[in-house]
Structure formats: C-alpha cells, structure tokens
Design an enzyme around this catalytic site. Structure first.
Site, PDB file in Angstrom:
ATOM      1  N   ASP A   1      55.169   4.530  83.168  1.00 42.57           N
ATOM      2  CA  ASP A   1      55.721   3.763  84.283  1.00 42.57           C
ATOM      3  C   ASP A   1      57.224   3.870  84.431  1.00 42.57           C
ATOM      4  OD1 ASP A   1      53.606   2.528  85.486  1.00 42.57           O
ATOM      5  OD2 ASP A   1      53.569   0.843  84.094  1.00 42.57           O
TER       6      ASP A   1
HETATM    7  C1  GLC Z   1      52.232  -0.490  80.163  1.00 43.44           C
HETATM    8  C2  GLC Z   1      51.465  -0.496  81.457  1.00 43.44           C
HETATM    9  C3  GLC Z   1      50.669   0.782  81.614  1.00 43.44           C
HETATM   10  C4  GLC Z   1      51.541   1.987  81.419  1.00 43.44           C
HETATM   11  C5  GLC Z   1      52.273   1.916  80.090  1.00 43.44           C
HETATM   12  C6  GLC Z   1      53.236   3.057  79.874  1.00 43.44           C
HETATM   13  O1  GLC Z   1      51.348  -0.572  79.095  1.00 43.44           O
HETATM   14  O2  GLC Z   1      50.579  -1.584  81.528  1.00 43.44           O
HETATM   15  O3  GLC Z   1      50.063   0.810  82.883  1.00 43.44           O
HETATM   16  O4  GLC Z   1      50.731   3.118  81.495  1.00 43.44           O
HETATM   17  O5  GLC Z   1      52.991   0.697  80.032  1.00 43.44           O
HETATM   18  O6  GLC Z   1      54.329   3.022  80.732  1.00 43.44           O
END
Ligand code: GLC
Length: 824
Positions: free
Chosen positions: A516
């Site tokens: 993210d």
């Molecule tokens: C958090 C989010 C997930 C994402 C991860 C890596 O766990 O909930 O959707 O893939 O971060 O950024």
C-alpha cells in the site's frame, strides 16, 4: 596462573504466561503485559474484543456503524475501558473493593490468571481468601455477551460480598462518540425496567434508535439497585474515579436513569454472606435487540445458568468441529500447536474482522471496512474449515467489483444491505485521485480469482460459477446495477489487468499493489501485479480445465505466456527481480537504487506464479536469504529509506526498519516459505516458518512484546533500534498465508479439482508425519514416511491399501480413508 573467566550473569527470562495445549488456551499470569493483549469473542455479527484486563469492545455488525461499548484503546493499560467488575467485601463499617481484572482498581492479587481460550477468556483472581472466576463469551449464533461470575470463599469466616458489573456505552456511530460532544450526549439515554421478582433490565440507546435497536444489560439474579449515569456512579461530578468510584461507598446505588450524557450500566448484586468453601454464581448479559421485549426470550434463556453451561459447551463443540478439518502430528511440537489450534483460530478471526477492528485498526469512520484484497486472502485460510461461510463473504466481495473488472478497495458491511450505492469506496486512493492518481489498486480484483478457485477446489461445486452477482456501480440501487455470473466476474478481473499494461508489457501499479505504501505516479508498472496476474491466470486455467472450457483455456495460456515473457525479458536485475518501474521506466527495488534495492515480494511471487524462468527462481530466493533474512523473520525490503521522499510516498514515512520500509512485514514471509517449497528446499522453508512462529517467542517477550498466541502484522527489522518488536496483532494476512504455507506447502496437503494432493516439502530430519484432513465429506488419514531423509518427492501413494499412480488421493465423499505416502 590462569584466572577463571567470569561468567556473564544469566539473562533473566521474563515469562508472561504459558501455553496449555490440552485446554487450547494461553494462560497469562501477569496483567502487566508489555502492551495491551487481547482475545476475540463472538463473530462480527455480534462480538468483538475482550482485552486481558477485562475491557471489552463490543459491536453488533459493523464496528463503525453499530458499536455498543466505549473502548478507547489509546488510554493507558491501567485505565477502565468500557467494562469491568467490582467485587466489594464488607470490612468493618466500610468495604474493600477490587476488580478481578486488576484494571481499574489496580489491587495486588495473591493469584491472577487470564486464560485466553477459543472465543472465551477466563480470569481467576485471588485476593484475601476470595477466589473470583469470570468467564466471558458470546454463545454461538447469539447476540449476547455473557459474563459468568463465580465468587468462592476459600476458607475461614464467612464474607459478605457484593458484585458490581459495569459497562459504559458508546454512541452507535463510533467516530461520533469521539468527535462530537454536543449531539452525541444529548441523544444518549438509559432507562430501567425493574421486574416484580427483583430482576432488572437496563435499556440503553441513542435517541434515534429507540424504536429499533436498543442495548440492554441484565443479570440472572436479583439486582437491588443500579446507576445509569456515569457522573453519579463515579461521584462528585466525576471527581470520583474508576479506581475508586464514590458510589461504591454506599450500600445501595441511587437508581439514576440517564436522559443525556455518558451512559453506564452498573448493577448492584448482593451475593450475601459467602461461607467457607461456598461459591456464589451470577451471570450478566449484554445484548442488542429491536426492543427489550424482543430480547425477552434470550434474556430468559441465559438467566438459567444451565443454559449458560450448555452455551459454553456448544462453543467448545463449534471449535472442535472447526479444528477437525485439519489436525497434524509432526515431529515439531510448536508447529503442531500453531497448526492445530492457534493459527486456524486466528484465521477465523481475520475472516470475521478483516482489518476492521483490533487494538490497532480501531474501526472508526469509513477509513477501513472489509478490505477487498485482505478478505479475499483471509478466506483462503478458512476454506477447508467453513467453505459455505467463506462463500457468503466471497459473494459480498464480488458484489463490490466494478463492471470494468477492477474492484472497490473496501466496503462497509453495515451498509451492504442498503440500497444507497455508497457501501464501498476506493480506500486511500480516493484522497490522491484529485492529483491525477488512479483511484484503483492494481491488485485487488485479482485476489478474488484465487479465492473462488479455492472454494471450487475445496467443494467441487462448479455451479457457483453460474450464479448471478451484481457489479458495483456507485450511486445506483442494486436493481439498477449490471449483473454477471461469477465466471464473468473472474474473466473481467483478468481482462482489466490485461488491458492495463505499461510500457514493458507489465500490469500497471494503479494507486498501489499489495504494498500500500508505494504510490508511484500514474504510468508505473508493478512486477508483483504481474506475478499475481500470472497466478490468477493459472487458477483460471485450472477452472477452465475442470469445466471443459477449451476456448478460454487457450486464450489464458496466451495471456500467461505474454506476461511471463514480459517479466523475464524486462525485470531481471542480475541477482533478483526489479519490483516496480516508474512511468519513465526507472526501476525500483533494483540494485541501481540507493534505498529499497531489493523487495521480498518481487522474489517470492515469480516462483509462486511459475513465471520465473530456470535458475532465476533459485537465485532470487538466495538473494532474499542473503539480503533480507534476519533471526526474527524476512524483511520486506532493504535498505530502508532514510527520510520522507514524496516521489515514493507512504513507504518513506516510516523510519528504516519499520513496517513496509525495511521492516519484517510478516505477511510476506509465508510467500517465501511457499516459494522455497516449490523449488524443493524444505529445510529453509521450515527455518523461515520457525523464525516467525509467535509461540516460539514466548521466551523472548521482553523483545517481541506482542501476543505469543497469534501472528502480528509486523516486527521491527534490524535497521531499527528495537529490532524484534512485534506490533499489530491478530488482523493480518500472515495468518491465512502461514496456515496455507504450513498445511498446503510444507505438509503439502491441498484440495484440487480431482482429489486431495499430498506433496510435502519437509525438513530432511523429519522421519515423517501424520495428518487428518476433512475433504468433500470424507476423512483422510494421512501418513507420510521419509525413509531417505529428503525434502520433497512422492515415490509412492497407497490409498486404502491400494497403490495409486499419482499423489492425488481420490474424492470419496464419505467414510474414513487411509493414505500412506512414501517420499523418495
Ligand atoms: C496492510 C493492509 C494490506 C496491505 C499491507 C501491505 O496489512 O491491510 O492490505 O497489503 O498492509 O501494505
């Protein structure tokens, strides 16, 4: 003369508790955990979090939209948080008051334990010859939180005891409770309903909910008085405190109803004089129904303590049945304990609460909800245990996929049934969309292909592909929205990616991929999305084979080859795969960069998807071992960015070693384990498994700090001073994927369209293992023997005494069947 070297003093190992495997509990022996630990009760339909010092965060349905108790997670551990019990013992003319949870009275206990069980928590506290046992749980399929309280006089003179359970209510719209101190308090109402026989029900609601959703608190026995107004309960206009509420100085409460303000439900229950060795028992109920009248049957039911016992036994039955889906017996005890109990239990929790409600994801407002990618992955962790429940959530996810093929990032379960057309949103990408960023994530829609394939393989119910499900069209009612079959949904997912490729022929990043925090300007490509797309294509090809859809099979083979060629042609960096290209073609996760040179998911996924050509699979995984592995797990990337860089965005908001910026992001670890089993390195896969096993960290809790009975989301990496510290327990994709890595790849037992595959990749020093697996109505008793001490390779499979020509045990639909596998 040589002097004897001084021995370094042995480092004291501070233990906070122990695993009681026979009872499937973790027994905590001190309330002073490094950070707040918790347990989950009930399901998202009704339930929530119970922390280890009695605080509870309870919701019915959507945590943001229908919250019941006011739990403010950021307050210190010693503070009251939404619920407690006071025990009051007559002491001359006054009283001694303590809470069996320690919080909030902070009384020193002679003995204290909190048993963290399967959807229940049980405390045992002893003070001055009194033993208090409290068990908190939600009966299966009910909308009631029960609190079974038993007070025993351990010996000596009779003791006069009062029991005072207290709950504090939240406004149903959780965020408003924190941000609005005008409207909220004007609407909060608490009323009493005394009954002729001494029973009492306290009813609580925000005014607008009076006629259709009221909370209630009651007990099985007589309640002699109550307080409903927090000011009155704490006393002296709240100069009285939760440690020592002034109202407890009087024999009876003042029966304050509350027509505005902060609502509490404090019940005065006189246990009377408890003589030596005698126990007084009472059970409270917290629930929500349309009205107190509508709650009457449930109230009556749980006022009978026999039904409370029955409900507790039924909860145990639920778990026995759930866990029976897969049970294993391997040479490694902590592996067995995680795989048989704690990991599948955590998968049940993530299936219920996605990333919505934890002590880290606080479930306020519309910033979260049910995450599309998160829940799609979570479902893979419960598919063998509760495929039909998984199906319900799968359908919800499909219903927020757009007709274009991509998906909304998340939805609010509390709005799903509404026809408002605003039940789903685009997550964080909404905020940046105005700057020209995409408002879609490049990966979300692809995960669901894996989920549906998982369901089909587990159940064989291929007809699901024909079911009609609407697409999501913002602002339109359900009837107005386009519909398509499940198969159509999956095909549109793949087509969306196929039609959104960048200059190297790789899928566009969108706002972000799984990571993210890497938000490159539009035009960027993601090699992770390429691999996920490859894996989704493999799953889709298997579906086409199962349904005999030759035309689409041929089409997807071409798409798969195209992405394979694009990846192999453009992204190999020499020792590993590049992770992203920006719009100008600059590689990130590349040796040419100063920071974030190598990213873990860029290496594991080309193997998982089968896209990695030849020796590159092994070479890239060797680089993971060389640059990313630590004794506490594999880091997501290296080296961490050393300051905020708006070019890359979120990742650089963390200091080096934290979260996505070079932290040990646990979710990515099982993908490396899986990749290692695919290339046959069982010893390494198992080493990676062990180094993140939270149970194994029970002796390192001063460093780890997080709950040892579930996976946290992240551990600080070795670029951080606090290397080894875990955070964000419970709601993490780590749970589903580690469970899959352990059961489907290390033990190698996985459902397929044509039967149950057994293809282990185990440590060389394992002589074998046993497992029981429920599959399509039958039970498979599997024994694996490893006489030559290898990792992988099935030489022989014997099913019900007959040797078969593959490592796929047939579908039986009933009965118990033996499967003997010899590696060689
Ligand atoms: C958090 C989010 C997930 C994402 C991860 C890596 O766990 O909930 O959707 O893939 O971060 O950024």
């Amino acid at each position: 003369m040589a002097t004897k070297a001084k021995k370094a003093p042995a480092k004291k190992t501070l233990r906070f508790g122990y695993f009681d495997d026979a009872n499937k509990e973790y027994v905590l022996t001190t309330p002073a955990t490094p950070i707040k630990w918790c347990n989950y009760v009930g399901t998202m339909e009704f339930g929530g979090i119970v922390d280890t010092t009695g605080g509870s965060l309870i919701c019915k349905g959507d945590p943001a939209l229908n919250r019941i108790t006011k739990y403010i997670a950021q307050m210190p551990s010693s503070d009251f948080k939404a619920s407690t019990i006071y025990i009051r013992v007559k002491n001359g003319k006054g009283y001694k008051v303590f809470s069996p949870f320690v919080t909030p009275t902070l009384t020193k206990m002679d003995k204290w334990e909190c048993h963290i069980g399967l959807s229940y928590s049980r405390w045992i506290a002893e003070v001055d010859g009194l033993r208090v046992q409290v068990t908190i749980f939600v009966p299966t399929k009910s909308h009631t939180l029960l609190q079974d309280i038993q007070v025993t006089n351990l010996g000596g003179a009779a003791k006069e005891v009062d029991i005072i359970p207290v709950y504090e209510f939240s406004h149903f719209e959780a965020e408003k409770q924190l941000t609005n101190a005008d409207w909220v308090p004007q609407t909060m109402t608490l009323k009493a309903h005394p009954e002729k026989d001494g029973h009492l029900v306290l009813e609580q609601y925000a005014y607008m909910k009076r006629d259709y959703a009221v909370n209630y608190v009651t007990a099985d026995g007589k309640v002699s008085s109550f307080e409903g107004d927090r000011r009155v309960f704490l006393g002296m206009n709240e100069m009285g405190s939760w440690i020592s509420p002034l109202s407890l100085e009087n024999k009876e409460f003042s029966n304050s109803e509350c027509d505005r303000g902060d609502n509490v439900a404090a019940l005065m229950i006189h246990a009377g004089k408890i003589s030596a060795k005698k126990t007084f028992r009472t059970c409270t109920q917290l629930g929500q129904e349309q009205s107190v009248k509508a709650a009457a049957p449930a109230i009556k039911k749980y006022r009978d303590l026999k039904n409370v016992d029955k409900a507790f036994a039924e909860l145990a039955d639920f778990w026995a049945e759930y866990l029976q889906a897969i049970q294993v017996n391997t040479p490694d005890a902590s592996f067995n304990s995680m795989v048989n109990v704690h990991n599948p239990r955590q998968c049940h929790t993530t299936k219920n609460w996605s990333r919505y409600l934890s002590l880290y994801q606080l479930g306020y407002g519309t910033s979260r909800g049910i995450g599309y990618r998160d829940s799609s992955q979570d479902l893979l962790g419960v598919m063998s245990h509760m495929p039909e429940e998984a199906l319900e959530l799968t359908k919800n996810l499909l219903s927020v996929q757009r007709p274009e093929g991509n998906a909304m990032h998340q939805y609010l379960p509390g709005r799903l049934a509404s026809d408002s057309g605003d039940e789903a949103n685009e997550g964080d990408s909404r905020e940046k969309a105005a700057d020209g960023y995409y408002n879609w994530y490049g990966d979300d829609h692809l995960w669901i292909v894996l989920t549906v394939a998982g369901y089909l393989k587990e159940t064989g119910k291929l007809d699901f592909l024909k079911e009609q499900i609407p697409f999501y069209e913002k602002g339109k009612t359900r009837a107005e929205r386009k519909k398509g079959t499940v198969l159509d949904h999956l095909q549109r997912s793949l087509k969306f990616t196929r039609e959104h490729l960048g200059q190297h022929g790789l899928p566009l990043l969108g706002f972000a991929d799984w990571n993210d925090t890497m938000n490159l300007a539009p035009g960027a490509e993601s090699t992770f999305n390429a691999s996920l797309y490859g894996k989704a294509l493999l799953e889709m090809m298997a579906i086409c084979e199962a349904t005999g859809d030759k035309a689409n099979l041929d089409l997807y083979k071409v798409w798969y080859k195209d992405v394979k060629d694009a990846l192999n042609k453009n992204t190999w960096d020499g020792q590993w795969w590049t992770r992203w290209f920006d719009k100008d073609g600059v590689g990130y996760g590349s040796s040419k960069q100063k920071y974030g040179k190598i990213h873990c998911n860029g290496q594991s996924w080309p193997v998982i998807s089968g896209l990695a050509d030849g020796e590159r699979a092994k070479k890239a995984l060797d680089s993971v071992n060389k640059y990313l592995n630590t004794s506490n797990g594999i880091k997501l990337s290296w080296p961490g960015y050393k300051g905020f860089d708006p070019q890359v965005g979120g990742i650089s908001t963390y200091p080096p070693g934290a979260k996505e910026n070079g932290g040990i992001f646990l979710h990515a670890n099982p993908w490396v384990m899986i990749a290692e089993t695919i290339i046959g390195r069982g010893d390494l896969a198992f080493e990676y498994y062990n180094q993140i096993n939270p149970a194994a960290k029970n002796t390192k809790l001063e460093e780890f700090e997080s709950e040892p009975y579930c996976y946290p989301q992240n551990i600080l990496g070795d670029e951080h001073k606090m290397f080894g510290m875990g955070r964000n327990a419970w709601l993490s994709g780590t749970s589903s994927w580690t469970y899959q890595a352990a059961t489907q790849y290390i033990l190698g037992i996985r459902a397929n369209f044509d039967g149950l595959v057994v293809d282990p990749c185990i440590p060389t020093n394992w002589k074998g293992f046993e497992a029981t697996r429920r599959f399509r109505g039958a039970t498979y008793q599997i024994t694996v023997k490893n006489p030559k001490g290898i990792c992988k390779g099935v030489e022989k499979m014997v099913v019900d005494g007959k040797e078969i020509d593959s490592n796929v045990a047939p579908i039986f639909t009933k009965g118990v069947h033996s499967v003997e596998v010899t590696l060689g």
